[in-house]
Motif scaffolding. Structure first.
Motif, PDB file in Angstrom:
ATOM      1  N   GLY A 163       9.404   8.738 -29.584  1.00 52.26           N
ATOM      2  CA  GLY A 163       9.427   7.353 -30.217  1.00 52.26           C
ATOM      3  C   GLY A 163      10.780   6.546 -30.070  1.00 52.26           C
ATOM      4  N   LYS A 164      11.738   7.077 -29.300  1.00 44.44           N
ATOM      5  CA  LYS A 164      12.845   6.482 -29.248  1.00 44.44           C
ATOM      6  C   LYS A 164      13.097   5.919 -27.841  1.00 44.44           C
ATOM      7  N   HIS A 165      13.485   4.677 -27.778  1.00 44.23           N
ATOM      8  CA  HIS A 165      13.549   3.864 -26.483  1.00 44.23           C
ATOM      9  C   HIS A 165      14.791   4.720 -25.822  1.00 44.23           C
ATOM     10  N   ILE A 166      14.387   5.123 -24.502  1.00 41.06           N
ATOM     11  CA  ILE A 166      15.410   5.654 -23.559  1.00 41.06           C
ATOM     12  C   ILE A 166      15.828   4.678 -22.589  1.00 41.06           C
ATOM     13  N   VAL A 167      14.986   4.201 -21.840  1.00 37.85           N
ATOM     14  CA  VAL A 167      15.189   3.265 -20.532  1.00 37.85           C
ATOM     15  C   VAL A 167      14.088   2.440 -20.155  1.00 37.85           C
ATOM     16  N   THR A 168      14.508   1.300 -19.786  1.00 39.48           N
ATOM     17  CA  THR A 168      13.459   0.234 -19.059  1.00 39.48           C
ATOM     18  C   THR A 168      14.113  -0.159 -17.878  1.00 39.48           C
ATOM     19  N   VAL A 169      13.120  -0.081 -16.867  1.00 38.75           N
ATOM     20  CA  VAL A 169      13.804  -0.205 -15.388  1.00 38.75           C
ATOM     21  C   VAL A 169      12.834  -1.465 -15.044  1.00 38.75           C
ATOM     22  N   GLU A 170      13.566  -2.558 -14.385  1.00 38.54           N
ATOM     23  CA  GLU A 170      12.807  -3.788 -13.903  1.00 38.54           C
ATOM     24  C   GLU A 170      13.065  -3.495 -12.497  1.00 38.54           C
ATOM     25  N   THR A 171      11.908  -3.555 -11.648  1.00 34.67           N
ATOM     26  CA  THR A 171      12.021  -3.475 -10.116  1.00 34.67           C
ATOM     27  C   THR A 171      11.237  -4.539  -9.522  1.00 34.67           C
ATOM     28  N   VAL A 172      11.587  -4.916  -8.407  1.00 37.40           N
ATOM     29  CA  VAL A 172      10.789  -5.775  -7.344  1.00 37.40           C
ATOM     30  C   VAL A 172      10.613  -5.095  -6.050  1.00 37.40           C
ATOM     31  N   LEU A 173       9.587  -5.056  -5.560  1.00 34.04           N
ATOM     32  CA  LEU A 173       9.017  -4.412  -4.417  1.00 34.04           C
ATOM     33  C   LEU A 173       8.602  -5.457  -3.297  1.00 34.04           C
ATOM     34  N   ILE A 174       8.699  -5.366  -2.282  1.00 34.49           N
ATOM     35  CA  ILE A 174       8.228  -6.690  -1.318  1.00 34.49           C
ATOM     36  C   ILE A 174       7.334  -6.104  -0.317  1.00 34.49           C
ATOM     37  N   SER A 175       6.396  -6.801   0.043  1.00 38.56           N
ATOM     38  CA  SER A 175       5.625  -6.480   1.470  1.00 38.56           C
ATOM     39  C   SER A 175       5.798  -7.778   2.139  1.00 38.56           C
ATOM     40  N   VAL A 176       5.834  -7.452   3.560  1.00 36.35           N
ATOM     41  CA  VAL A 176       5.615  -8.643   4.422  1.00 36.35           C
ATOM     42  C   VAL A 176       4.490  -8.963   5.112  1.00 36.35           C
ATOM     43  N   GLY A 177       4.131 -10.156   5.388  1.00 41.00           N
ATOM     44  CA  GLY A 177       2.638 -10.290   5.917  1.00 41.00           C
ATOM     45  C   GLY A 177       1.775 -11.067   5.108  1.00 41.00           C
ATOM     46  N   LEU A 183       6.556  -0.969   1.644  1.00 36.71           N
ATOM     47  CA  LEU A 183       7.039  -1.606   0.617  1.00 36.71           C
ATOM     48  C   LEU A 183       8.627  -1.798   0.728  1.00 36.71           C
ATOM     49  N   ILE A 184       9.329  -2.947   0.716  1.00 36.71           N
ATOM     50  CA  ILE A 184      10.899  -3.027   0.883  1.00 36.71           C
ATOM     51  C   ILE A 184      11.418  -3.105  -0.675  1.00 36.71           C
ATOM     52  N   HIS A 185      12.236  -2.371  -0.941  1.00 40.40           N
ATOM     53  CA  HIS A 185      13.033  -2.445  -2.127  1.00 40.40           C
ATOM     54  C   HIS A 185      13.723  -3.930  -2.195  1.00 40.40           C
ATOM     55  N   GLY A 186      13.294  -4.688  -3.225  1.00 47.05           N
ATOM     56  CA  GLY A 186      14.004  -5.809  -3.468  1.00 47.05           C
ATOM     57  C   GLY A 186      15.251  -5.727  -4.356  1.00 47.05           C
ATOM     58  N   LYS A 187      14.978  -5.785  -5.715  1.00 40.26           N
ATOM     59  CA  LYS A 187      15.987  -5.491  -6.825  1.00 40.26           C
ATOM     60  C   LYS A 187      15.875  -4.426  -7.688  1.00 40.26           C
ATOM     61  N   GLN A 188      16.669  -3.910  -8.274  1.00 41.44           N
ATOM     62  CA  GLN A 188      16.402  -3.135  -9.610  1.00 41.44           C
ATOM     63  C   GLN A 188      17.471  -3.134 -10.883  1.00 41.44           C
ATOM     64  N   GLN A 189      17.161  -3.118 -11.848  1.00 38.89           N
ATOM     65  CA  GLN A 189      17.879  -3.305 -12.959  1.00 38.89           C
ATOM     66  C   GLN A 189      17.414  -2.165 -14.116  1.00 38.89           C
ATOM     67  N   PHE A 190      18.690  -1.279 -14.441  1.00 38.24           N
ATOM     68  CA  PHE A 190      18.304  -0.244 -15.632  1.00 38.24           C
ATOM     69  C   PHE A 190      18.947  -0.673 -16.796  1.00 38.24           C
ATOM     70  N   HIS A 191      18.150  -0.657 -17.965  1.00 34.87           N
ATOM     71  CA  HIS A 191      18.428  -0.939 -19.180  1.00 34.87           C
ATOM     72  C   HIS A 191      18.351   0.410 -20.096  1.00 34.87           C
ATOM     73  N   TYR A 192      19.457   0.902 -20.404  1.00 38.04           N
ATOM     74  CA  TYR A 192      19.494   2.042 -21.028  1.00 38.04           C
ATOM     75  C   TYR A 192      19.631   2.044 -22.539  1.00 38.04           C
ATOM     76  N   GLY A 193      18.984   2.770 -23.513  1.00 38.29           N
ATOM     77  CA  GLY A 193      19.049   3.038 -24.869  1.00 38.29           C
ATOM     78  C   GLY A 193      19.776   4.195 -25.176  1.00 38.29           C
ATOM     79  N   ALA A 194      19.741   5.413 -24.115  1.00 38.75           N
ATOM     80  CA  ALA A 194      19.955   6.695 -24.616  1.00 38.75           C
ATOM     81  C   ALA A 194      20.173   7.212 -23.053  1.00 38.75           C
ATOM     82  N   PRO A 195      20.853   8.215 -22.890  1.00 32.97           N
ATOM     83  CA  PRO A 195      20.749   8.873 -21.715  1.00 32.97           C
ATOM     84  C   PRO A 195      19.798   9.839 -21.398  1.00 32.97           C
TER      85      PRO A 195
END
Length: 126
Positions: A109-123, A58-70
């Protein structure tokens, strides 16, 4: 779609090892060691998501991190990893399949992080 829940204990050792591998500086807040912002990508290995068990790389497409706390050492994280979208597009080297994921982690119970990631396969997957 597909989703799994798992837990991650964030130790000082794991933070130091990851920071060393990516040559990130070690930082502390209130005495607690802070994880590098990209560390949640390592949580996928713990998750062992069955839909990612593919013969082709899998190829790494894009990624975004949204932090509520470290992310800090000593946290016990409750994580949810979901495959939220699968789409096929035409690419220069054939069909591309894009797998969009969402990883959400909380602590006590406290939100720390949400990560959105796109992985790509070819073929062609047909």
């Amino acid at each position: 779609m597909n989703s799994i829940r798992f837990q991650v204990h964030l130790s000082e050792d794991s933070i130091i090892q990851y920071a060393t591998r990516i040559e990130a500086p070690l930082q502390r807040i209130g005495g607690a060691l802070i994880a590098p912002s990209t560390m949640p990508i390592t949580f996928w290995k713990i998750a062992d998501a069955p839909w990612l068990d593919m013969p082709e790389p899998l190829i790494h497409g894009k990624q975004q991190f949204h932090y509520g706390a470290p992310l800090t050492a000593g946290m016990d994280l409750d994580c949810d990893l979901s495959l939220t979208k699968v789409e096929t597009k035409a690419g220069r080297q054939g069909a591309l399949t894009l797998y969009t994921h969402s990883l959400t982690c909380s602590c006590a119970g406290k939100h720390i992080v949400t990560v959105e990631t796109v992985l790509i396969s070819v073929g062609d997957k047909s």
